[in-house]
Design an enzyme around this catalytic site. Sequence first.
Site, PDB file in Angstrom:
ATOM      1  N   TYR A 184       0.856  -1.200   0.000  1.00  0.00           N
ATOM      2  CA  TYR A 184       0.000   0.000   0.000  1.00  0.00           C
ATOM      3  C   TYR A 184       0.881   1.235   0.000  1.00  0.00           C
ATOM      4  O   TYR A 184       2.012   1.227   0.475  1.00  0.00           O
ATOM      5  CB  TYR A 184      -0.926   0.010   1.226  1.00  0.00           C
ATOM      6  N   CYS A 185       0.344   2.315  -0.598  1.00  0.00           N
ATOM      7  CA  CYS A 185       1.004   3.615  -0.551  1.00  0.00           C
ATOM      8  C   CYS A 185      -0.088   4.668  -0.574  1.00  0.00           C
ATOM      9  O   CYS A 185      -1.272   4.334  -0.490  1.00  0.00           O
ATOM     10  CB  CYS A 185       1.992   3.776  -1.703  1.00  0.00           C
ATOM     11  N   THR A 186       0.256   5.923  -0.723  1.00  0.00           N
ATOM     12  CA  THR A 186      -0.723   7.002  -0.591  1.00  0.00           C
ATOM     13  C   THR A 186      -1.916   6.838  -1.539  1.00  0.00           C
ATOM     14  O   THR A 186      -3.054   6.729  -1.096  1.00  0.00           O
ATOM     15  CB  THR A 186      -0.045   8.360  -0.857  1.00  0.00           C
ATOM     16  N   ILE A 213      -4.060   4.160   0.224  1.00  0.00           N
ATOM     17  CA  ILE A 213      -4.576   4.499   1.558  1.00  0.00           C
ATOM     18  C   ILE A 213      -5.739   5.484   1.428  1.00  0.00           C
ATOM     19  O   ILE A 213      -6.695   5.445   2.199  1.00  0.00           O
ATOM     20  CB  ILE A 213      -3.452   5.120   2.423  1.00  0.00           C
TER      21      ILE A 213
END
Length: 296
Positions: A184-186, A213
């Site tokens: 996961y990332c922004t 996210i």
Amino acid sequence: MKLQKVILYYGFTPLADPEAIHRWQRTLCEHLGLKGRILLSTHGINGTLGGDMSALKKYVRQTKQYPGFRHIDFKWSDGVGSEFSRLRIRVRDEIVSFGAPGELKVDENGVIGGGIHLEPRQVHELVASRGDDVVFFDARNSFEAKIGRFKNAIVPGVQNTRDFVHELESGKYDQLKDRPIVTYCTGGIRCEVLTSVMKNRGFSEVYQIKGGIVRYGERYGDRGLWEGSLYLFDDRMHHEFSTEAKVIGTCERCDAPTSQYYNCANLACRKLILLCASCEQENLSKNCTEAHADFR
Ligand SMILES: [Zn+2]
Ligand SMILES: [Zn+2]
């Protein structure tokens, strides 16, 4: 002032002539009075822009006219109009700097050979069926995870995205190669590249959270598997999904809880430093300590 918004988006698609896209995007953004940052490469586009909501809507409509950008998912958030001081549009080797431009392959459908995209709901389904075997793997810089991350996530020790290839080849994570991994990332873009880099190095079951996210937080807020604040790369610095957000970061000087990063007051340093409100009030240049040494 009109209603201010910020959009975050990316699209992986082959661009034969990124310079031509550059000229078109510059004219479009200047005409609409938008500020922010757009990166272009032969692999696609990565942008974050702020401005009037009406101008951003026009931008989205125009940008989607280009066939390769038709399916881009634009993520909207509230702004105040001062997130970005100027407009920067650049053509680079990569739209996310992994230092592996030759490795990434894209076609009209996006990245070839990346992880399986999971909707936030499907992330919960995977955890329900596979339990503790599921590993959450943070695809961001380690400082971002200090103020917010998925519960029990693995946070690789990377200063920036360029460190991932070396980190993955170090052997540290080899025991995860046969486990289900959710990156996961922004907003999802870093996972697009990271998951393909991981699969190329023998990680066999790799997933990524669709929309990152941002989308997960919109769906589950602070009542799911996410904990803390989301770090943002603009003047807002962080975002909470609800008033129930936990504060998991700690002040680098006094260990008090905080989610607020500041730029080091030493102008030669400017490293991000996590401080509580009262330590921030004191002379910030005092905070430029040994921990910042690599930036001096
Ligand atoms: Zn403090
Ligand atoms: Zn410093």
